[in-house]
Write a protein that holds these residues in place. Structure first.
Motif, PDB file in Angstrom:
ATOM      1  N   ILE A  75       0.860  12.375  -5.581  1.00 46.03           N
ATOM      2  CA  ILE A  75       0.607  11.639  -4.346  1.00 46.03           C
ATOM      3  C   ILE A  75       0.207  12.613  -3.238  1.00 46.03           C
ATOM      4  O   ILE A  75       0.389  13.817  -3.352  1.00 46.03           O
ATOM      5  CB  ILE A  75       1.835  10.800  -3.931  1.00 46.03           C
ATOM      6  CG1 ILE A  75       3.060  11.689  -3.675  1.00 46.03           C
ATOM      7  CG2 ILE A  75       2.141   9.752  -4.999  1.00 46.03           C
ATOM      8  CD1 ILE A  75       4.303  10.933  -3.226  1.00 46.03           C
ATOM      9  N   ASN A  76      -0.322  12.042  -2.153  1.00 42.60           N
ATOM     10  CA  ASN A  76      -0.749  12.849  -1.009  1.00 42.60           C
ATOM     11  C   ASN A  76       0.376  12.947   0.013  1.00 42.60           C
ATOM     12  O   ASN A  76       1.185  12.028   0.153  1.00 42.60           O
ATOM     13  CB  ASN A  76      -1.973  12.222  -0.343  1.00 42.60           C
ATOM     14  CG  ASN A  76      -3.170  12.210  -1.250  1.00 42.60           C
ATOM     15  OD1 ASN A  76      -3.460  13.203  -1.912  1.00 42.60           O
ATOM     16  ND2 ASN A  76      -3.870  11.095  -1.299  1.00 42.60           N
ATOM     17  N   ASP A  78       0.531   9.945   2.387  1.00 39.75           N
ATOM     18  CA  ASP A  78       0.904   8.613   1.902  1.00 39.75           C
ATOM     19  C   ASP A  78       2.226   8.161   2.514  1.00 39.75           C
ATOM     20  O   ASP A  78       3.144   8.963   2.708  1.00 39.75           O
ATOM     21  CB  ASP A  78       1.068   8.618   0.375  1.00 39.75           C
ATOM     22  CG  ASP A  78      -0.247   8.713  -0.369  1.00 39.75           C
ATOM     23  OD1 ASP A  78      -1.269   8.260   0.165  1.00 39.75           O
ATOM     24  OD2 ASP A  78      -0.237   9.246  -1.495  1.00 39.75           O
ATOM     25  N   LYS A 111       1.619   1.005  -6.787  1.00 37.58           N
ATOM     26  CA  LYS A 111       1.918   2.432  -6.637  1.00 37.58           C
ATOM     27  C   LYS A 111       3.424   2.657  -6.756  1.00 37.58           C
ATOM     28  O   LYS A 111       4.080   3.092  -5.816  1.00 37.58           O
ATOM     29  CB  LYS A 111       1.412   2.933  -5.291  1.00 37.58           C
ATOM     30  CG  LYS A 111      -0.076   2.740  -5.083  1.00 37.58           C
ATOM     31  CD  LYS A 111      -0.448   3.143  -3.670  1.00 37.58           C
ATOM     32  CE  LYS A 111      -1.886   2.796  -3.350  1.00 37.58           C
ATOM     33  NZ  LYS A 111      -2.207   3.092  -1.952  1.00 37.58           N
ATOM     34  N   ASP A 128       0.813  -1.216   0.000  1.00 39.21           N
ATOM     35  CA  ASP A 128       0.000   0.000   0.000  1.00 39.21           C
ATOM     36  C   ASP A 128       0.849   1.270   0.000  1.00 39.21           C
ATOM     37  O   ASP A 128       0.327   2.364  -0.166  1.00 39.21           O
ATOM     38  CB  ASP A 128      -0.947   0.013   1.201  1.00 39.21           C
ATOM     39  CG  ASP A 128      -2.061  -1.010   1.058  1.00 39.21           C
ATOM     40  OD1 ASP A 128      -2.426  -1.338  -0.087  1.00 39.21           O
ATOM     41  OD2 ASP A 128      -2.560  -1.484   2.092  1.00 39.21           O
ATOM     42  N   ASN A 129       2.140   1.121   0.205  1.00 39.74           N
ATOM     43  CA  ASN A 129       3.035   2.278   0.195  1.00 39.74           C
ATOM     44  C   ASN A 129       3.228   2.803  -1.223  1.00 39.74           C
ATOM     45  O   ASN A 129       3.122   2.055  -2.196  1.00 39.74           O
ATOM     46  CB  ASN A 129       4.417   1.905   0.732  1.00 39.74           C
ATOM     47  CG  ASN A 129       4.463   1.776   2.234  1.00 39.74           C
ATOM     48  OD1 ASN A 129       3.448   1.533   2.883  1.00 39.74           O
ATOM     49  ND2 ASN A 129       5.649   1.921   2.798  1.00 39.74           N
ATOM     50  N   ILE A 130       3.553   4.075  -1.316  1.00 40.00           N
ATOM     51  CA  ILE A 130       4.076   4.638  -2.557  1.00 40.00           C
ATOM     52  C   ILE A 130       5.527   4.180  -2.620  1.00 40.00           C
ATOM     53  O   ILE A 130       6.275   4.367  -1.653  1.00 40.00           O
ATOM     54  CB  ILE A 130       4.021   6.188  -2.535  1.00 40.00           C
ATOM     55  CG1 ILE A 130       2.595   6.691  -2.367  1.00 40.00           C
ATOM     56  CG2 ILE A 130       4.714   6.767  -3.764  1.00 40.00           C
ATOM     57  CD1 ILE A 130       1.677   6.411  -3.518  1.00 40.00           C
TER      58      ILE A 130
END
Length: 122
Positions: free
Chosen positions: A59-60, A63, A37, A16-18
């Protein structure tokens, strides 16, 4: 203690990580393992800063970001440069994935999928 039997499941926790990598082969290797991602820095004719700023805009700030450069002298220097720029842009970096790969003696990201395929038999 043998790290390998649990390594694959530990790596999957980062899906789930960038993930930011150096080049297209690194990106392909992680995508083949199921990461979605993944962003590569070396592409087109952009400078490193321009590439990172482009990624930052996609990206946020909240994140989780893992930077996976090769774990050698050049890769470590490049990693430090990328971390510095991302932090300057307001992002927090999660270093734990890179540390896990270091402990597992995975020094080149593009070889990760082959490595993980081999340890399934261990």
């Amino acid at each position: 203690m043998n790290l390998y039997p649990k390594l694959k499941s530990k790596i999957e926790k980062y899906k789930d990580n960038i993930i930011i990598v150096e080049g297209k082969n690194d990106k392909k290797a992680l995508i083949s393992f199921g990461f979605t991602k993944v962003y590569q820095i070396h592409k087109n004719q952009l400078s490193i800063r321009e590439s990172i700023e482009e990624i930052s805009n996609k990206i946020n700030k909240a994140d989780k970001i893992s930077i996976l450069t090769d774990i050698d002298k050049a890769g470590n220097e490049f990693n430090n440069q990328v971390v510095s720029i991302l932090q300057e842009l307001g992002h927090q970096i999660d270093h734990s994935f890179r540390k896990l790969l270091f402990k597992a003696n995975i020094s080149h990201i593009e070889g990760i999928s082959n490595f993980l395929d081999k340890i399934e038999d261990v």
